[in-house]
Design an enzyme around this catalytic site. Structure first.
Site, PDB file in Angstrom:
ATOM      1  N   GLU A 270      43.044   0.338  29.446  1.00 25.05           N
ATOM      2  CA  GLU A 270      43.645   1.180  28.395  1.00 25.05           C
ATOM      3  C   GLU A 270      45.002   0.682  27.929  1.00 25.05           C
ATOM      4  OE1 GLU A 270      43.566   5.307  29.470  1.00 25.05           O
ATOM      5  OE2 GLU A 270      41.379   5.366  29.486  1.00 25.05           O
TER       6      GLU A 270
ATOM      7  N   GLU B 165      34.937   4.569  32.194  1.00 22.58           N
ATOM      8  CA  GLU B 165      35.431   5.892  32.600  1.00 22.58           C
ATOM      9  C   GLU B 165      34.830   6.960  31.701  1.00 22.58           C
ATOM     10  OE1 GLU B 165      39.713   6.593  32.919  1.00 22.58           O
ATOM     11  OE2 GLU B 165      39.966   4.591  33.760  1.00 22.58           O
TER      12      GLU B 165
HETATM   13  C1  BGP Z   1      42.507   7.601  31.778  1.00 19.92           C
HETATM   14  C2  BGP Z   1      43.116   6.732  32.840  1.00 19.92           C
HETATM   15  C3  BGP Z   1      42.858   7.189  34.229  1.00 19.92           C
HETATM   16  C4  BGP Z   1      42.800   8.687  34.417  1.00 19.92           C
HETATM   17  C5  BGP Z   1      42.092   9.416  33.299  1.00 19.92           C
HETATM   18  C6  BGP Z   1      42.267  10.906  33.330  1.00 19.92           C
HETATM   19  O1  BGP Z   1      43.241   7.501  30.609  1.00 19.92           O
HETATM   20  O2  BGP Z   1      42.649   5.406  32.721  1.00 19.92           O
HETATM   21  O3  BGP Z   1      43.775   6.543  35.071  1.00 19.92           O
HETATM   22  O4  BGP Z   1      44.007   9.223  34.768  1.00 19.92           O
HETATM   23  O5  BGP Z   1      42.498   8.957  32.036  1.00 19.92           O
HETATM   24  O6  BGP Z   1      43.491  11.255  32.797  1.00 19.92           O
HETATM   25  P1  BGP Z   1      44.361  12.461  33.321  1.00 19.92           P
HETATM   26  O7  BGP Z   1      44.597  12.178  34.755  1.00 19.92           O
HETATM   27  O8  BGP Z   1      45.607  12.432  32.512  1.00 19.92           O
HETATM   28  O9  BGP Z   1      43.570  13.680  33.087  1.00 19.92           O
END
Ligand code: BGP
Length: 474
Positions: free
Chosen positions: A166, A375
């Site tokens: 990201e 993800e």
């Molecule tokens: C993505 C990231 C992750 C994870 C996920 C959930 O953007 O790559 O590392 O954190 O989001 O986000 P959050 O923890 O802010 O809900």
């Protein structure tokens, strides 16, 4: 009739070093930008940090055992750069390499395909201090050196690699909203930092070819497909502008080494386009990935944003109080609006399984690359009952609808090689502490009060196990 998932489909789950490992200053690890940032008061929810996280560093065997019990085909994790090079470069810390070596061997012994993310946001603080990290072209050399060290150490066993996780998010939160380290707001610097990161990404992929010739590598892009709020031409144009400036800006560079034209012209007029040196565009072209990694959580809906008095700042909901997020945008180009057709989570993230199918098709049509869904998942409050059960039916519903949408995209002709749910165990959410949970496995870790880090299987654990067993048919 839907097409079946490919036989070798990689059913998986994902994590990132800072969010799970803990052991922040153990076995020679250097300080990362996040180790420093979380110590600044008010930056994270109730001051939570990853010092201990879910202690995966010491409990990785137990975690891999649980993955094996679930039948996971793949596990995506990241390496903490500052474990390998405490100062970002120079001498290698052997204990850091040993940890990942042990983890990789443990996964392989349990027939779990490792997917290694090289960079998931934890930059060695020494590089930030020395030359501003991504702000300097010097990062290209140091990042490539770090990558080659990993290729040499693990390339014989790790076949799937994610270069940058990201890039669009860590640079936006680091250089536009100041919510992540280094906590800067500077649009011109934002585009310059991105140019350096894209060059580093390309250099890393170029080096990969000779070190891991039989491996596959690609970046993971946070793709939030843009919708137009109405059929008014000015709203449709706003959505196209958003798609170009917030997505193609990165994915075009990854795939073709070119910046999208209208976005480039806009930034040039504003005086914030990055400075491109001779040879840069050639290097970018040499870094073509094998697949596009896609992190998908939601779609975003846009309408026209007036130039004068238009919305810009916005507000991210990091409290978990539904309805507290505020729209954001670029005056003159676009602003986000709430999509009334979609339900949202308590953190105001839209729930839109069809958006995933739409996004997968858009990427396939534009880039003609296979896709790894690196993800996707649901962050919610979970409650452990007295008897130890965690009934996360809402998570099952979320993942089930997204799996179906992927299968529809596969039927449409999209090539998807795997699906990594965020996340396997509960873990630290960067800004939201431990109460925003994503895992199949509950971890007894909290911002305050008692926490023994014990692992407990949620209802979704058993459900996903059955999905994997049937290769997505139930
Ligand atoms: C993505 C990231 C992750 C994870 C996920 C959930 O953007 O790559 O590392 O954190 O989001 O986000 P959050 O923890 O802010 O809900």
């Amino acid at each position: 009739n839907l097409k079946s998932f490919p036989k070798d489909f990689l059913w998986g789950a994902a994590s990132a070093a800072y969010q799970i490992e803990g052991a922040w200053n153990i076995d020679g690890k250097g300080i990362s930008n996040w180790d420093k940032f979380v110590r600044i008061p008010g930056k994270t929810f109730k001051g939570t940090n990853g010092d201990i996280a879910v202690d995966h560093y010491h409990r990785y065997k137990e975690d891999v055992q649980l993955m094996a019990e679930m039948g996971l085909k793949t596990y995506r994790f990241s390496v903490a750069w500052s474990r390998i090079f405490p100062n970002g470069k120079g001498e290698i810390n052997q204990k850091g390499l040993d940890f990942y070596n042990d983890l990789i061997n443990e996964l392989i012994e349990h027939h779990i395909e490792p997917i290694l993310t090289i960079y998931h946001w934890d930059l060695p603080q020494a590089l930030q201090d020395e030359y501003g990290g991504w702000e300097s072209r010097q990062i290209i050399k140091d990042f490539t050196n770090y990558c080659i060290t990993l290729y040499k150490a693990f390339g014989d066993r790790v076949k799937y690699w994610v270069s940058l996780n990201e890039q669009n998010v860590f640079t936006r939160l680091g250089y536009q909203t100041a919510m992540h380290p280094p906590g800067v707001k500077d649009d011109k610097l934002f585009y310059q930092v991105n140019h350096h990161a894209s060059l580093a990404n390309a250099a890393a992929i170029k080096a990969f070819r000779s070190h891991v010739p039989d491996g596959k590598i690609g970046p993971s892009f946070a793709y939030s497909p843009a919708y137009a709020a109405t059929s008014k031409p000015e709203d449709v144009l706003a959505a196209e502008n958003a798609e170009e400036l917030a997505s193609h800006w990165w994915m075009d560079v990854y795939t073709w080494g070119t910046y999208p034209q209208a976005a480039w012209n806009y930034l040039e007029r504003k005086g914030i386009a990055p400075e491109v040196e001779e040879g840069d565009l050639e290097l970018l072209k040499e870094g073509k990935p094998d697949f596009m990694g896609v992190n998908y959580y939601q779609t975003t809906t846009f309408e026209k944003n007036p130039l004068h008095g238009g919305t810009s700042e916005g507000h991210f909901n990091t409290s978990g109080e539904k309805g507290t997020s505020e729209d954001t945008g670029i005056p003159g180009l676009y602003k986000t609006v709430r999509n009334e057709n979609l339900n949202r989570t308590n953190w105001d993230w839209n729930i839109d399984p069809q958006g995933l199918r739409i996004g997968l098709r858009r990427i396939t049509n534009r880039y003609k690359l296979p896709i790894l869904i690196s993800e996707n998942g649901l962050g919610e409050y979970d409650k452990a009952e007295e008897d130890g059960s965690i009934n996360d039916d809402y998570r099952i519903e979320y993942i089930e609808s997204h799996v179906k949408s992927i299968q529809e995209a596969v039927t449409d002709g999209v090539e998807v090689i795997g699906y990594c749910v965020w996340s396997f165990t509960d873990l630290l959410s960067w800004l939201n502490g431990y109460k925003k949970r994503y895992g199949f496995v509950y971890v007894n870790q909290h911002e305050e009060g008692e926490h023994d880090l014990r692992r407990m299987k949620k209802k979704s654990f058993y459900w996903y196990k059955a999905v994997i067993e049937s290769n997505g048919e139930n």
